[in-house]
Design an enzyme around this catalytic site. Structure first.
Site, PDB file in Angstrom:
ATOM      1  N   ASP A 199     -10.448   4.174  -1.239  1.00 56.58           N
ATOM      2  CA  ASP A 199      -9.416   5.125  -1.674  1.00 56.58           C
ATOM      3  C   ASP A 199      -8.973   5.992  -0.507  1.00 56.58           C
ATOM      4  O   ASP A 199      -7.820   6.394  -0.385  1.00 56.58           O
ATOM      5  CB  ASP A 199      -9.939   6.052  -2.785  1.00 56.58           C
ATOM      6  CG  ASP A 199     -10.809   5.336  -3.789  1.00 56.58           C
ATOM      7  OD1 ASP A 199     -11.924   4.946  -3.409  1.00 56.58           O
ATOM      8  OD2 ASP A 199     -10.378   5.185  -4.926  1.00 56.58           O
TER       9      ASP A 199
ATOM     10  N   ASP B 143      -3.582   9.089  -2.718  1.00 59.77           N
ATOM     11  CA  ASP B 143      -3.606   7.863  -3.520  1.00 59.77           C
ATOM     12  C   ASP B 143      -3.986   8.285  -4.930  1.00 59.77           C
ATOM     13  O   ASP B 143      -5.166   8.461  -5.225  1.00 59.77           O
ATOM     14  CB  ASP B 143      -4.642   6.899  -2.920  1.00 59.77           C
ATOM     15  CG  ASP B 143      -4.694   5.569  -3.652  1.00 59.77           C
ATOM     16  OD1 ASP B 143      -3.662   5.148  -4.193  1.00 59.77           O
ATOM     17  OD2 ASP B 143      -5.785   4.953  -3.671  1.00 59.77           O
TER      18      ASP B 143
ATOM     19  N   GLU C 230       1.599   7.817  -3.330  1.00 53.25           N
ATOM     20  CA  GLU C 230       1.984   6.427  -3.613  1.00 53.25           C
ATOM     21  C   GLU C 230       2.884   6.362  -4.834  1.00 53.25           C
ATOM     22  O   GLU C 230       2.630   7.023  -5.846  1.00 53.25           O
ATOM     23  CB  GLU C 230       0.749   5.538  -3.834  1.00 53.25           C
ATOM     24  CG  GLU C 230       1.167   4.082  -4.046  1.00 53.25           C
ATOM     25  CD  GLU C 230       0.005   3.095  -4.088  1.00 53.25           C
ATOM     26  OE1 GLU C 230      -1.065   3.389  -3.523  1.00 53.25           O
ATOM     27  OE2 GLU C 230       0.179   2.030  -4.690  1.00 53.25           O
TER      28      GLU C 230
END
Lengths: 168, 168
Positions: B140, B7, B67
């Site tokens: 996260d 991420d 992502e």
């Protein structure tokens, strides 16, 4: 002093190296790193990084200057520019080279004396300042050289201010 | 199959590695790489890259999943996220690891079965799917594990479709 300007981009990443000595600048190297838009993104980024690492190793600049990109101005290509700028900044830091960033307006102000100068005006001033008979082509190259010139001018000003000593 | 989800972020970059075997997933590693917001940007990027290189070398994932960030959704931190994602994609490619990218909505759809699921719902589903007693913290980490789960599910579907052969 060798200053390497990088105009970050993924499809076209301009670079230009300026030597500053005794108040005059000359272009040492300039060009564009391109990656194939049809290739996969991670491979393009790895290829760009490889070229940037080679450039820094070859030119051994005293400073690397990367354009500070404001995303609002160009949302469509913003992600690619952000990724390319991250690689440029990281590559310089890993090589132990000091990094500076300037916005496009700061560069225009330093090179053309006018923050709202057109791209063409900036390119003509780059040619003028570097003693070239015509604006460097392609434009990505001129933008990168302009970044380097901006840093030379800023550093020179800071050196003069430092030499002038504290205000009385 | 080991899948490493990332991420991307500069101040906080979540990672989570999932092992998929015989239809079940388990978390192998998860955490957050942080860099000091007070440090200079190029040094932060170099530090993040060093950590990512070490993670890929240590975990030896079969795939890295990053992502896909849409800048419109968060313009303020967009530049930092773009730069961090560029480093993650480049690092995986340099290590010869295949890379996949999914948007936040694709991840929500794969993990929670609903593209407009809340962050909390996704985090609970991550815990459920990985057999954890509580959603992984910090968030996260859960986001990174969700990326890995999304890729496992997508790969499994593709394998089934391939095994089913061409449509008649």
């Amino acid at each position: 002093m060798f200053v390497l300007g990088i105009d970050p981009g993924l499809t076209r990443c301009g670079y230009g190296c300026v030597e500053a000595a005794r108040g005059a600048e000359r272009a040492v190297a300039a060009g564009v790193v391109t990656t194939d838009p049809a290739a996969r993104l991670p491979l393009r980024l790895a290829e760009l990084r490889q070229e940037l690492v080679a450039l820094v190793a070859e030119l051994r600049p005293d400073a690397v200057v990367v354009e500070r990109v404001l995303f609002q101005t160009n949302a469509r290509t913003a992600m690619a520019v952000g990724q390319a700028s991250g690689l440029a900044l990281c590559t310089a830091a890993e090589a132990g080279v000091p990094v500076a960033q300037y916005s496009a307006n700061e560069v225009k102000l330093a090179v053309a004396g006018y923050g709202a100068a057109t791209k063409h005006q900036v390119q003509r001033m780059v040619a003028e300042l570097l003693g070239l008979s015509a604006p460097p082509r392609p434009p990505d190259t001129a933008d990168a050289l302009a970044l380097a010139i901006c840093h030379v001018a800023t550093s020179r000003l800071q050196a003069r201010l430092a030499a002038a000593g504290p205000k009385r």
